[in-house]
Design a protein around this motif. Structure first.
Motif, short mmCIF file in Angstrom:
data_model
loop_
_atom_site.label_atom_id
_atom_site.label_comp_id
_atom_site.label_asym_id
_atom_site.label_seq_id
_atom_site.Cartn_x
_atom_site.Cartn_y
_atom_site.Cartn_z
N ARG A 62 40.88 63.19 18.21
CA ARG A 62 41.09 61.76 18.02
C ARG A 62 42.15 61.25 18.98
NH1 ARG A 62 37.66 58.57 14.91
NH2 ARG A 62 37.21 59.56 12.90
N ARG A 63 41.87 60.15 19.65
CA ARG A 63 42.90 59.51 20.47
C ARG A 63 43.97 58.94 19.54
NH1 ARG A 63 44.01 59.99 25.35
NH2 ARG A 63 44.75 57.85 25.38
N PRO A 64 45.23 58.98 19.98
CA PRO A 64 46.29 58.39 19.16
C PRO A 64 46.11 56.87 19.08
CG PRO A 64 47.12 59.01 21.32
CD PRO A 64 45.72 59.55 21.23
N GLU A 67 50.89 52.15 20.21
CA GLU A 67 50.99 51.00 21.12
C GLU A 67 50.76 51.45 22.57
OE1 GLU A 67 51.54 47.11 22.28
OE2 GLU A 67 51.50 47.89 20.21
N GLY A 68 49.88 50.76 23.26
CA GLY A 68 49.67 51.04 24.68
C GLY A 68 48.70 52.15 24.97
N GLU A 69 48.26 52.87 23.96
CA GLU A 69 47.30 53.94 24.19
C GLU A 69 45.89 53.35 24.30
OE1 GLU A 69 47.46 57.10 24.67
OE2 GLU A 69 49.47 57.72 24.05
N PRO A 70 45.17 53.70 25.36
CA PRO A 70 43.79 53.22 25.46
C PRO A 70 42.87 53.96 24.48
CG PRO A 70 44.32 54.63 27.31
CD PRO A 70 45.58 54.50 26.51
N PRO A 78 39.67 67.13 24.53
CA PRO A 78 41.08 67.54 24.57
C PRO A 78 41.58 67.50 26.01
CG PRO A 78 39.73 69.18 23.41
CD PRO A 78 38.79 68.19 24.04
N GLY A 79 42.74 66.94 26.19
CA GLY A 79 43.28 66.85 27.54
C GLY A 79 44.50 65.98 27.58
N GLY A 80 44.97 65.72 28.77
CA GLY A 80 46.14 64.88 28.92
C GLY A 80 46.75 65.02 30.29
N PHE A 81 47.87 64.36 30.47
CA PHE A 81 48.50 64.35 31.79
C PHE A 81 49.00 65.74 32.19
CE2 PHE A 81 49.02 59.94 30.34
CZ PHE A 81 48.40 59.30 31.40
N LYS A 101 44.88 73.59 21.08
CA LYS A 101 43.87 73.10 20.12
C LYS A 101 43.20 74.20 19.33
CE LYS A 101 44.65 68.96 21.14
NZ LYS A 101 45.43 68.18 20.17
N ARG A 123 44.89 52.28 32.38
CA ARG A 123 46.30 52.33 32.79
C ARG A 123 46.47 52.45 34.29
NH1 ARG A 123 47.43 57.09 28.52
NH2 ARG A 123 45.49 57.70 29.55
N ASP A 142 43.13 72.90 15.59
CA ASP A 142 44.21 71.96 15.37
C ASP A 142 43.75 70.81 14.47
OD1 ASP A 142 46.99 71.03 16.49
OD2 ASP A 142 45.68 69.29 16.58
N LYS B 2 52.05 70.23 15.83
CA LYS B 2 51.71 70.12 17.23
C LYS B 2 51.75 68.68 17.71
CE LYS B 2 48.70 74.13 17.22
NZ LYS B 2 47.33 74.60 17.25
N ASN B 4 50.45 65.64 20.04
CA ASN B 4 49.21 65.25 20.71
C ASN B 4 49.38 65.45 22.20
OD1 ASN B 4 47.60 63.19 22.30
ND2 ASN B 4 46.54 63.25 20.33
N VAL B 5 48.40 66.04 22.82
CA VAL B 5 48.55 66.37 24.24
C VAL B 5 48.78 65.16 25.11
CG1 VAL B 5 47.26 68.51 24.21
CG2 VAL B 5 46.04 66.37 24.51
N ASN B 6 48.30 64.01 24.66
CA ASN B 6 48.43 62.84 25.51
C ASN B 6 49.80 62.19 25.44
OD1 ASN B 6 45.80 62.57 26.76
ND2 ASN B 6 45.13 62.53 24.63
N ALA B 9 53.80 64.04 27.55
CA ALA B 9 54.49 63.48 28.69
C ALA B 9 55.66 62.61 28.27
CB ALA B 9 53.52 62.67 29.53
N VAL B 25 53.30 50.88 30.81
CA VAL B 25 52.56 51.14 29.58
C VAL B 25 53.21 52.32 28.89
CG1 VAL B 25 50.33 51.79 28.61
CG2 VAL B 25 50.41 50.24 30.56
N ALA B 26 53.36 52.20 27.59
CA ALA B 26 54.10 53.22 26.84
C ALA B 26 53.54 54.62 27.05
CB ALA B 26 54.08 52.87 25.35
N SER B 27 52.21 54.74 27.16
CA SER B 27 51.61 56.07 27.16
C SER B 27 51.59 56.74 28.51
CB SER B 27 50.18 55.98 26.63
OG SER B 27 49.40 55.22 27.53
N ILE B 28 52.03 56.04 29.54
CA ILE B 28 52.04 56.65 30.87
C ILE B 28 53.21 57.64 30.97
CG2 ILE B 28 52.59 56.12 33.28
CD1 ILE B 28 50.61 53.96 33.26
N PRO B 29 52.96 58.80 31.58
CA PRO B 29 54.02 59.82 31.60
C PRO B 29 55.23 59.34 32.39
CG PRO B 29 52.20 60.41 33.06
CD PRO B 29 51.75 59.24 32.27
#
Lengths: 262, 262
Positions: A62-64, A67-70, A78-81, A101, A123, A142, B2, B4-6, B9, B25-29
DNA sequence: ATAATAGTGTCTTTGAGACAATATTGA
DNA sequence: TCAATATTGTCTCAAAGACACTATTAT
């Protein structure tokens, strides 16, 4: 006269502050850098409920909803920066996300490719490096993650361009399954040949001839006998281990070679 | 619990100024982003001097010798930083670089994968997206570029990890040549079957049986007759065009299927 | 006619597909 | 013994490999 491609950057008008690198080097581009992420398509098979055989499953999170999360609350891969302070390499980053995960470490993980353009992430210009993992179903995953069948995922909106990434992963998986022993990585060891055939059938979405299947698997010699085991019927089938987990075996032909298919 | 991977950052200590994106944007690393580049492995074949047949060639460019440029004057794959103001996508960036160096636009271009780690570029954590192009030898190439045979490139130090990228490209090329019509993209049209066989042999580095080769090519129906043409001997060979340049044809088996090979 | 290149034919081999037959074991 | 599953065998077929053979054309 043509410019050298590596200095095009320096001649472009700066569109954001220049001081975003730790070291100031003349050849580093002055414009903003893309966002860089890693996504992992994690496959397994689970027993089909109230039926025989297995079903292919993909792990989504699930995406969070912060605020500001797309794509808040949407399902996503699963992934991320990439964290350049934490991740030594793209592969290490993918391994970390797989571990986060599923708790699993040493399983088949291959790169699928990269997707990058101006529009895939609201973003900003973003490039993602996509990996594909094949794992035996773990005890638990997870809390943020959940297994989905292909039917379920077809009815689910996915974040970003993850539908396209997933389609590419499925396509690659099916293509490789036609001529490699990859599906063996989806089962806990030891397993039986009927089980392995059911996994092949689950991935390919079609039935295979038993005799041809067994000939292919046993002739290629990538399995090691591991004694009779409890099966799904009265006769005890032989069980097998994979001789070499580091690389899948490549068979000399695809299934159904005569019908073509890539 | 844990993370969230996103949002990992966001919880990392900022190691450089935060204001390097146009939109906050808040979620940008908060930490620095990797350098992002595209490299293109451009293949062609050229007639073998003082001999029959063709030789596989790869296009390399000289690195600039300016202040701050790594690997000054070394040979490298054509490539450079992604310019997010100029390049709509990674593919568009690769097309641009191919066009810059060869003047060619509409030829076979596929992604090989991506390589990224902390050490491959002395300027910082860098990820490159590698593409592979197959083109008929153009009249001329950019002044900074030059064709190299595999023998030449083996004796040449290459910038960055470009040796590894090139090895991966060669490996992919050879693997695909075993079961696709890809080598046809290396020849100007129309071409003859003996020419095409010579190209296959140049790429694979071994000889092929004439009869089996011709059966495979003609049975798969990806070629269209284009009239007799001047060949290398007294008898005029038939010439052919490719029916569909958008996708290579996939043959039902590999060459030498019995010997296994990936 | 000869040489040189282009193109075809025939036989063998490998490995997949269809499908029938046999083997094992619990109830 | 029977039912259910596991395993093997036989025949066919598609396409590659080996290699000999025929065809075309400039000299």
């Amino acid at each position: 006269m043509k410019k050298n491609v590596n200095s095009i950057a320096a001649s472009a008008a700066p569109s954001s502050p220049a001081a975003f690198a730790d070291v100031a080097v003349a050849s580093i581009p002055m414009h903003a850098r893309p966002l860089v992420t890693v996504d992992v398509v994690i496959w397994t098979v689970l027993p089909r409920p109230h039926a025989t055989g297995f079903e292919l499953q993909v792990l989504l999170v699930r995406r969070p909803a912060l605020e500001g999360e797309p794509f808040p609350h949407a399902w996503a891969l699963p992934g991320g920066f990439v964290n350049i302070d934490q991740d030594e390499s793209l592969l290490a980053c993918a391994v970390r996300k797989l571990q986060d995960k599923t708790g699993l470490q040493t399983h088949h993980l291959e790169q699928l490719g990269s997707w990058g353009n101006a529009h895939r992430d609201p973003r900003g210009w973003s490039a993602t490096h996509v990996y594909m993992a094949l794992i035996p179903a773990p005890e638990a995953v997870d809390a943020s993650a959940q297994w989905h069948t292909l039917a379920q995922v077809a009815d689910t909106p996915l974040a970003f361009d993850h539908r396209e990434l997933l389609d590419a992963a499925l396509s690659r998986l099916r293509s490789k399954v036609e001529y490699t022993s990859l599906p063996a990585f989806l089962l806990p060891e030891p397993f039986t040949l009927p089980q392995l055939q059911q996994v092949y059938e689950a991935v390919l979405g079609r039935e295979l001839d038993k005799s041809a299947f067994r000939k292919r698997m046993l002739d290629s010699d990538f399995l090691q006998e591991s004694g009779p085991i409890e099966g799904t019927g009265p006769r005890k089938p032989m069980s097998y281990h994979i001789r070499n987990r580091t690389h899948p075996t490549i068979f000399p032909r695809t299934f159904r070679a005569s019908e073509g298919g890539g």
